[in-house]
Write a protein that holds these residues in place. Structure first.
Motif, short mmCIF file in Angstrom:
data_model
loop_
_atom_site.label_atom_id
_atom_site.label_comp_id
_atom_site.label_asym_id
_atom_site.label_seq_id
_atom_site.Cartn_x
_atom_site.Cartn_y
_atom_site.Cartn_z
N PRO A 95 -2.31 3.61 -8.14
CA PRO A 95 -1.30 2.62 -7.69
C PRO A 95 0.18 3.26 -7.63
O PRO A 95 0.71 2.57 -6.68
N LEU A 96 0.40 4.31 -8.39
CA LEU A 96 1.96 4.69 -8.26
C LEU A 96 1.85 5.52 -6.66
O LEU A 96 2.94 5.46 -6.20
N LEU A 97 0.93 6.23 -6.56
CA LEU A 97 0.73 7.11 -5.48
C LEU A 97 0.97 6.23 -3.93
O LEU A 97 1.68 6.51 -3.24
N VAL A 98 0.33 4.94 -4.27
CA VAL A 98 0.54 3.95 -3.11
C VAL A 98 1.87 3.51 -2.87
O VAL A 98 2.24 3.52 -1.65
N ARG A 99 2.29 3.32 -4.10
CA ARG A 99 3.90 2.69 -3.88
C ARG A 99 4.71 3.91 -3.27
O ARG A 99 5.71 3.56 -2.58
N MET A 100 4.51 5.03 -3.62
CA MET A 100 5.34 6.16 -3.27
C MET A 100 5.37 6.47 -1.69
O MET A 100 6.04 7.07 -1.22
N THR A 110 -12.31 8.59 -3.01
CA THR A 110 -12.79 7.10 -2.93
C THR A 110 -12.03 6.23 -3.72
O THR A 110 -11.47 4.93 -3.18
N PRO A 111 -11.43 6.29 -4.91
CA PRO A 111 -10.56 5.41 -5.58
C PRO A 111 -9.49 5.07 -4.76
O PRO A 111 -8.81 4.02 -4.80
N ALA A 112 -8.82 5.93 -3.94
CA ALA A 112 -7.80 5.76 -3.41
C ALA A 112 -7.90 4.91 -2.18
O ALA A 112 -7.22 3.90 -1.71
N ALA A 113 -9.30 5.26 -1.39
CA ALA A 113 -9.76 4.31 -0.35
C ALA A 113 -9.93 2.89 -0.90
O ALA A 113 -9.63 1.78 0.04
N ASP A 114 -10.49 2.90 -1.87
CA ASP A 114 -10.57 1.36 -2.38
C ASP A 114 -9.26 0.51 -2.57
O ASP A 114 -9.35 -0.55 -2.13
N ALA A 115 -8.30 1.17 -3.19
CA ALA A 115 -6.83 0.76 -3.06
C ALA A 115 -6.35 0.38 -1.84
O ALA A 115 -5.69 -0.55 -1.83
N LEU A 116 -6.65 1.41 -0.97
CA LEU A 116 -5.66 1.25 0.45
C LEU A 116 -6.47 0.14 1.17
O LEU A 116 -5.88 -0.58 1.82
N LEU A 117 -7.85 -0.27 1.00
CA LEU A 117 -8.63 -1.23 1.74
C LEU A 117 -8.06 -2.53 1.03
O LEU A 117 -7.73 -3.60 1.82
N ALA A 118 -7.82 -2.58 -0.18
CA ALA A 118 -7.15 -3.95 -0.85
C ALA A 118 -5.84 -4.00 -0.08
O ALA A 118 -5.26 -5.28 0.14
N VAL A 119 -5.07 -3.09 -0.01
CA VAL A 119 -3.62 -3.06 0.64
C VAL A 119 -4.02 -3.78 2.08
O VAL A 119 -3.15 -4.74 2.43
N MET A 120 -4.53 -3.22 2.90
CA MET A 120 -4.77 -3.51 4.24
C MET A 120 -5.41 -4.99 4.41
O MET A 120 -5.20 -5.63 5.35
N GLU A 121 -6.19 -5.24 3.36
CA GLU A 121 -6.62 -6.61 3.54
C GLU A 121 -5.86 -7.74 2.84
O GLU A 121 -6.54 -8.97 2.58
N GLY A 122 -4.86 -7.42 2.48
CA GLY A 122 -3.90 -8.38 1.61
C GLY A 122 -4.31 -8.84 0.32
O GLY A 122 -3.89 -10.04 0.14
N ARG A 123 -5.25 -7.96 -0.27
CA ARG A 123 -5.62 -8.46 -1.69
C ARG A 123 -4.90 -7.68 -2.68
O ARG A 123 -5.33 -8.08 -3.97
N ASP A 124 -3.91 -6.93 -2.44
CA ASP A 124 -3.19 -6.46 -3.72
C ASP A 124 -1.84 -7.34 -3.97
O ASP A 124 -0.67 -6.83 -3.31
N ALA A 125 -2.01 -8.20 -4.72
CA ALA A 125 -0.66 -9.17 -4.85
C ALA A 125 0.49 -8.33 -5.63
O ALA A 125 1.50 -8.60 -5.38
N GLU A 126 0.07 -7.39 -6.51
CA GLU A 126 1.08 -6.80 -7.16
C GLU A 126 2.00 -5.84 -6.44
O GLU A 126 3.15 -5.82 -6.41
N LEU A 127 1.12 -5.15 -5.55
CA LEU A 127 2.03 -4.38 -4.57
C LEU A 127 2.80 -5.08 -3.76
O LEU A 127 3.96 -4.88 -3.28
N ALA A 128 2.14 -6.46 -3.08
CA ALA A 128 3.15 -7.13 -2.38
C ALA A 128 4.49 -7.50 -2.90
O ALA A 128 5.56 -7.63 -2.27
#
Length: 289
Positions: A194-199, A222-240
Motif C-alpha cells: 500500500p505504501l509503495l503504491v502511494r509513493m 504478485t501481491p503488488a500486481a493484485d494491488a495495482l489491478l485493484a487501482v486500475m479497476e477503480g476498486r481501491d477506495a482508500e487510495l482514491a
C-alpha cells in the motif's frame, strides 16, 4: 663486503619464515604494530596496512575482537570494524554489536557507528537485524543509511514496520525515504505494497519516488500486481481518497500502474490495459500527475 651481504640475506630469509618473530602473516605481528603505535592516526595506518597486506585471515579475529572491545578511540574502532568486516565471520556479530554507541552525537563516534553497522551488514547474519533496527534511530544519517541497506540485504521481515515509517517520514531527508523504499523492495513483504503504491506519485522537495517505488513493487511481485489491478479497476477506495486529499490526479495511477504491471507481465492485466487505450483526461488542468 660479501660477508655483510650474506648476513643481510640470511636475516631477510629468517624474517619471512612462517611462525618466526616478526612474521606479518601472524596476528601477533600486527597486534604489536597496532599496540606499538602511540598516535591515533598511526594506529589507524597500522590497521589499514594490515588490511591491504594480503595477510588478513580468520586467525586474526580473536585479536581484532579483543582490540575492538577495549579500544576507546572512535577512529581506531572504525578501522578495526573495517578489518573485521573484511573477514565476514558470523563470530563477529556480538563484538560488533557491543561496540555500537547508538546515542552518539559527536562526528567521530558517528563515523565509528557507521563502520560498525557496515561490518554487521557484511556478515549476512539474520540475528543482527535487532541491532541494525536499533541503529535506525541514530541521529547520523550515514549510519541510518548503512542500517537500512543492511536490513534490506538481510531481507529481514521484522524490519518492515520501521522501514515503512522511515519511507513515509516527511521529516527525514528524501534520500533516507528512497533508501527505505529500496530496502522494502529487497525484503519483498506484501505489507509494504500500500505504501509503495502511494509513493509512485509522491514528491517532496522536488524529489520523485517513482523509480524506487516501481522497482520495489516489481520485486514484491504478485501481491503488488493484485494491488495495482485493484487501482486500475477503480476498486481501491482508500487510495482514491488519499490521492484526492493530496491533490494527485487519479489518472496518474493508471499511467504508472500500467507501466509496473507491464514489467510484472501479469496476464490478468491485459483486459484492463486494453480498456485504458480509450482513456481521455476530462480535466487536464486539475492537480498534478
Amino acid at each position: 663486503m660479501l660477508r655483510s651481504l650474506s648476513a643481510l640475506s640470511l636475516a631477510l630469509a629468517l624474517a619471512v619464515l612462517p611462525g618466526c618473530k616478526g612474521d606479518p602473516k601472524t596476528p601477533e605481528y600486527w597486534e604489536k604494530k597496532i599496540s606499538g603505535a602511540k598516535r591515533t592516526d598511526a594506529k589507524v595506518q597500522a590497521i589499514e596496512a594490515m588490511r591491504s597486506s594480503g595477510n588478513l585471515q580468520e586467525s586474526f579475529l580473536t585479536m581484532l575482537h579483543i582490540k575492538l572491545g577495549t579500544e576507546k578511540r572512535p577512529e581506531v574502532k572504525a578501522a578495526l570494524a573495517r578489518a573485521i568486516g573484511d573477514l565476514k565471520s558470523p563470530t563477529s556479530r556480538l563484538p560488533l554489536q557491543a561496540a555500537l554507541e547508538p546515542d552518539a552525537t559527536d562526528t567521530d563516534t558517528a563515523l565509528a557507528n557507521k563502520e560498525l553497522v557496515a561490518a554487521l551488514g557484511k556478515l549476512g547474519e539474520p540475528e543482527a537485524a535487532t541491532a541494525l533496527m536499533w541503529m535506525l534511530r541514530s541521529k547520523d544519517n550515514y549510519t541510518r543509511i548503512e542500517a537500512i541497506q543492511a536490513l534490506g540485504a538481510l531481507q529481514a521481515p521484522e524490519a518492515v514496520e520501521p522501514l515503512l515509517k522511515l519511507a513515509s517520514d516527511e521529516s527525514a531527508e528524501p534520500f533516507i525515504n528512497k533508501k527505505a523504499i529500496e530496502a522494502l523492495g529487497h525484503i519483498g513483504d506484501r505489507r509494504a505494497v500500500p505504501l509503495l503504491v502511494r509513493m509512485l506519485t509522491k514528491e517532496r522537495q522536488n524529489k520523485s519516488f517513482y523509480e524506487e517505488s516501481s522497482f520495489a513493487l516489481y520485486q514484491v511481485g504478485t501481491p503488488a500486481a493484485d494491488a495495482l489491478l485493484a487501482v486500475m479497476e477503480g476498486r481501491d477506495a482508500e487510495l482514491a481518497k488519499w490521492a484526492k486529499d493530496n491533490g494527485i490526479h487519479p489518472a496518474s495511477y493508471i499511467m504508472k500502474g500500467a507501466e509496473v504491471l507491464g514489467h510484472l507481465r501479469d496476464r490478468r492485466a491485459e483486459a484492463v490495459l486494453i480498456k485504458q487505450l480509450s482513456f481521455t483526461n476530462e480535466n487536464r488542468k486539475s492537480r498534478r500527475w
